[in-house]
Design a protein around this motif. Structure first.
Motif, mmCIF file in Angstrom:
data_model
loop_
_atom_site.group_PDB
_atom_site.id
_atom_site.type_symbol
_atom_site.label_atom_id
_atom_site.label_comp_id
_atom_site.label_asym_id
_atom_site.label_seq_id
_atom_site.Cartn_x
_atom_site.Cartn_y
_atom_site.Cartn_z
ATOM 1 N N ILE A 279 113.242 61.463 55.406
ATOM 2 C CA ILE A 279 112.388 62.041 54.357
ATOM 3 C C ILE A 279 111.351 60.995 53.946
ATOM 4 N N THR A 280 110.086 61.387 53.840
ATOM 5 C CA THR A 280 109.063 60.460 53.338
ATOM 6 C C THR A 280 108.744 60.846 51.894
ATOM 7 N N ALA A 281 108.858 59.875 50.994
ATOM 8 C CA ALA A 281 108.820 60.192 49.563
ATOM 9 C C ALA A 281 107.872 59.290 48.774
ATOM 10 N N THR A 282 107.535 59.742 47.610
ATOM 11 C CA THR A 282 106.856 59.028 46.527
ATOM 12 C C THR A 282 105.336 59.183 46.512
ATOM 13 N N GLN A 283 104.858 59.741 45.457
ATOM 14 C CA GLN A 283 103.421 59.850 45.142
ATOM 15 C C GLN A 283 102.614 60.592 46.194
ATOM 16 N N MET A 284 103.243 61.488 46.957
ATOM 17 C CA MET A 284 102.491 62.114 48.052
ATOM 18 C C MET A 284 101.363 62.998 47.519
ATOM 19 N N MET A 285 101.624 63.639 46.390
ATOM 20 C CA MET A 285 100.605 64.524 45.794
ATOM 21 C C MET A 285 100.443 64.152 44.322
ATOM 22 N N GLU A 286 100.497 62.868 44.027
ATOM 23 C CA GLU A 286 100.547 62.362 42.643
ATOM 24 C C GLU A 286 99.497 63.008 41.726
ATOM 25 N N SER A 287 98.279 63.165 42.228
ATOM 26 C CA SER A 287 97.219 63.679 41.332
ATOM 27 C C SER A 287 97.504 65.125 40.925
ATOM 28 N N MET A 288 98.377 65.820 41.683
ATOM 29 C CA MET A 288 98.676 67.220 41.351
ATOM 30 C C MET A 288 99.603 67.356 40.147
ATOM 31 N N ILE A 289 100.047 66.216 39.596
ATOM 32 C CA ILE A 289 100.763 66.295 38.317
ATOM 33 C C ILE A 289 99.827 66.937 37.283
ATOM 34 N N HIS A 290 98.546 66.610 37.377
ATOM 35 C CA HIS A 290 97.579 67.149 36.408
ATOM 36 C C HIS A 290 96.456 67.971 37.025
ATOM 37 N N SER A 291 96.457 68.141 38.327
ATOM 38 C CA SER A 291 95.333 68.839 38.956
ATOM 39 C C SER A 291 95.860 69.879 39.947
ATOM 40 N N PRO A 292 95.206 71.047 40.027
ATOM 41 C CA PRO A 292 95.708 72.074 40.946
ATOM 42 C C PRO A 292 95.380 71.776 42.411
ATOM 43 N N MET A 293 94.643 70.699 42.646
ATOM 44 C CA MET A 293 94.197 70.413 44.019
ATOM 45 C C MET A 293 94.510 68.971 44.380
ATOM 46 N N PRO A 294 95.005 68.710 45.587
ATOM 47 C CA PRO A 294 95.264 67.312 45.956
ATOM 48 C C PRO A 294 93.964 66.594 46.294
ATOM 49 N N THR A 295 93.987 65.265 46.250
ATOM 50 C CA THR A 295 92.819 64.502 46.709
ATOM 51 C C THR A 295 92.835 64.456 48.232
ATOM 52 N N ARG A 296 91.705 64.130 48.818
ATOM 53 C CA ARG A 296 91.638 63.984 50.270
ATOM 54 C C ARG A 296 92.614 62.905 50.747
ATOM 55 N N ALA A 297 92.759 61.862 49.943
ATOM 56 C CA ALA A 297 93.659 60.775 50.345
ATOM 57 C C ALA A 297 95.106 61.259 50.383
ATOM 58 N N GLU A 298 95.465 62.136 49.438
ATOM 59 C CA GLU A 298 96.827 62.689 49.432
ATOM 60 C C GLU A 298 97.045 63.619 50.624
ATOM 61 N N VAL A 299 96.031 64.442 50.913
ATOM 62 C CA VAL A 299 96.120 65.317 52.092
ATOM 63 C C VAL A 299 96.377 64.457 53.319
ATOM 64 N N SER A 300 95.625 63.393 53.402
ATOM 65 C CA SER A 300 95.734 62.511 54.556
ATOM 66 C C SER A 300 97.101 61.832 54.605
ATOM 67 N N ASP A 301 97.634 61.458 53.459
ATOM 68 C CA ASP A 301 98.951 60.803 53.413
ATOM 69 C C ASP A 301 100.044 61.740 53.920
ATOM 70 N N VAL A 302 100.023 62.987 53.427
ATOM 71 C CA VAL A 302 101.038 63.960 53.873
ATOM 72 C C VAL A 302 100.870 64.210 55.377
ATOM 73 N N ALA A 303 99.624 64.444 55.799
ATOM 74 C CA ALA A 303 99.377 64.734 57.216
ATOM 75 C C ALA A 303 99.828 63.572 58.093
ATOM 76 N N ASN A 304 99.573 62.355 57.652
ATOM 77 C CA ASN A 304 99.968 61.208 58.484
ATOM 78 C C ASN A 304 101.478 61.064 58.588
ATOM 79 N N ALA A 305 102.190 61.395 57.524
ATOM 80 C CA ALA A 305 103.655 61.373 57.613
ATOM 81 C C ALA A 305 104.134 62.429 58.606
#
Ligand code: G6P
Length: 483
Positions: A279-305
């Motif tokens: 399992i890859t964990a921690t802060q993958m979509m951190e900005s979505m705590i307050h935003s309905p949309m992930p950042t490009r960097a988060e998209v990239s982090d999930v995709a790279n995992a």
């Protein structure tokens, strides 16, 4: 039919307690629900677990439950006024003798008797996941005297790490031992052990789990610098576990963020080589705590995992305490599907030059070789007791879905974590032997996964209900009469 292969683990909490939100999470693609034993009471966890199982069953879904032990995270005590603000250059002390509820601008108590012994002048201490950084200037018998290098707010019970690791409290606390019993009582599918230092910590957890009568598969959270210091320790930890978690929060603090990406790739690779889920964990979509949309960097982090071929990606505060838990799961599912289109997710040259160790493993790997090289194969059916055969299959990159056919609740839920594995309830022993292949393929026909003319690979053993008994691989042509 396109199946998402990468699984989604989401932490439950105040934001996802209601039956309505839970149902939406499950419909959006939740595969494993994480119960964080650092927060909440046993009754709250039991209520959540019950709801997850009820709603999943209502929709014919298999959702695993993962209990996450709090572990020996070393924390500061409390401040008289809840929080202080530190500036660069300030002097600050940690004291094992200062009253626990009376921290102030100069000093705070800490419940870790070995603190002074374990720290040296020059060490860097990281508070609150590295938001505040200090350097040890001098020590006394019961205090560390520090200078603040990076200032910021510091409040009650924040965690403390040392750069490079080495603040070593034993992995299982009294609370963890009680929670291992709770996990057994709740029949959890997975149990995550926090801050294990080495294989011995996992062996102890396994013994306590067995004594409690539990059958949860054990997940080693890789989050200490010591655990990744050399391959021997890392591989020992992996071998002693059933699955591992790249717990990037504390790990990143201890080894430094620059080292983290390389270590993530290494942990995923080593886990798969050892036939363990990861399992890859921690802060993958951190900005979505307050935003309905992930950042490009988060998209990239999930995709790279996903490209690293993790089994699962995980949400923490995003789903437990965030404003957009359902959107976070939906976005993750979408990103996983997108990344899985990349050719490196689908082709495998893995283990081509390697000897296999077991008969069932050989059949599982031969199945994947065939599935990846015989274009007509649309699905794999693995008759399984424990989930081991599909687990081994899913270590190999492929775009062919693997169906775990099992009569057991625990196996049905457990397979929810494995990449590319989906569950079908099925008991071969309830049928005459010559009807099993047909009945199994009919299940996939019913679900629209295959159609006449497709090929399906089926694995099983000579007798039913024998763990490790798989010795047969059949290639079946859908539509032909099957025996
Ligand atoms: C099912 C099959 C057996 C096989 C077993 C393997 O019960 O009917 O023929 O031996 O699964 O289970 P495993 O846990 O090793 O994947």
């Amino acid at each position: 039919m396109t199946f998402r292969r990468t699984k989604i683990v989401a932490t439950l909490g105040p934001a996802s307690n209601s039956p309505e939100v839970l149902e939406q999470l499950i419909l959006a693609g939740l595969d494993v629900a994480r119960l964080n034993f650092s927060h909440g009471t046993p009754d709250e966890h039991k209520a959540r677990a019950r709801l997850v199982r009820e709603i999943a069953a209502k929709h014919g879904r298999f959702v695993a439950l993962l209990g996450d032990l709090q572990g020996p995270k070393i924390r500061i005590a409390k401040f008289a006024n809840k929080r202080i603000e530190l500036a660069e250059g300030d002097r600050f002390r940690f004291s094992v003798s200062h009253p626990r509820d009376a921290g102030n601008q100069e000093v705070v108590g800490i419940d870790y008797p070995d603190l002074v012994k374990d720290c040296r002048v020059g060490d860097e201490l990281l508070l609150d996941d590295g938001r505040v950084v200090m350097r040890v200037e001098s020590t006394t018998a019961d205090e560390l005297h520090c200078v603040v290098l990076i200032g910021g707010p510091l409040s009650d019970h924040k965690g403390i790490n040392r750069r490079g690791g080495g603040l070593t409290a034993p992995a299982l606390t009294a609370k963890d031992k009680a929670d291992i019993k709770l996990a057994a009582e709740m029949e959890l599918d997975y149990l995550a052990v926090s801050f294990p230092r080495d294989a011995a910590d996992m062996q102890l957890a396994r013994r306590l789990r067995d004594e409690a009568g539990g059958s949860a598969w054990l997940v080693a959270k890789i989050e200490r610098a010591e655990a990744v210091a050399d391959d021997e320790t890392l591989n020992g930890l992996i071998r002693a576990s059933d699955a591992v978690m790249v717990a990037r929060g504390d790990l990143g603090v201890e080894i430094g963020d620059a080292e983290l990406v390389g270590i993530q790739k290494k942990i995923i690779l080593h886990a798969r080589r050892h036939n363990k889920a990861v399992i890859t964990a921690t802060q993958m979509m951190e900005s979505m705590i307050h935003s309905p949309m992930p950042t490009r960097a988060e998209v990239s982090d999930v995709a790279n995992a996903v490209l690293d071929y993790t089994d699962a990606v995980m949400l923490s505060a995003e789903s437990a305490a965030g404003e957009y838990p359902v959107e976070a799961v939906t976005a993750m599912a979408r990103i996983c599907l997108g990344a899985e289109k990349h050719p490196t997710s689908q082709k495998s040259s893995h283990r081509l030059g390697q000897a296999f160790e077991r008969c069932d493993q050989s059949v599982a790997l031969a199945t994947m070789y065939t599935a990846n090289h015989f274009p007509g194969v649309k699905a794999i059916i693995s008759l399984t007791e424990s989930g081991y055969s599909p687990l081994v299959m899913s270590r190999i990159r492929s775009s062919v879905p693997i169906f775990a056919f099992s009569p057991h609740r625990a196996t049905q839920a457990r397979a929810a974590l494995f990449r590319g594995v989906y569950t079908v309830p099925f008991d071969p022993a309830a049928l005459p032997p010559e009807k099993v292949s047909q009945a199994a393929v009919d299940e996939l026909l019913k679900r629209g996964v295959v159609e006449p003319g497709d090929w399906v690979i089926l694995t099983k053993g000579d007798s039913y209900h024998t763990i490790g008994g798989t010795n047969t691989m059949k290639i079946l042509h859908v539509g032909d009469p099957l025996v």
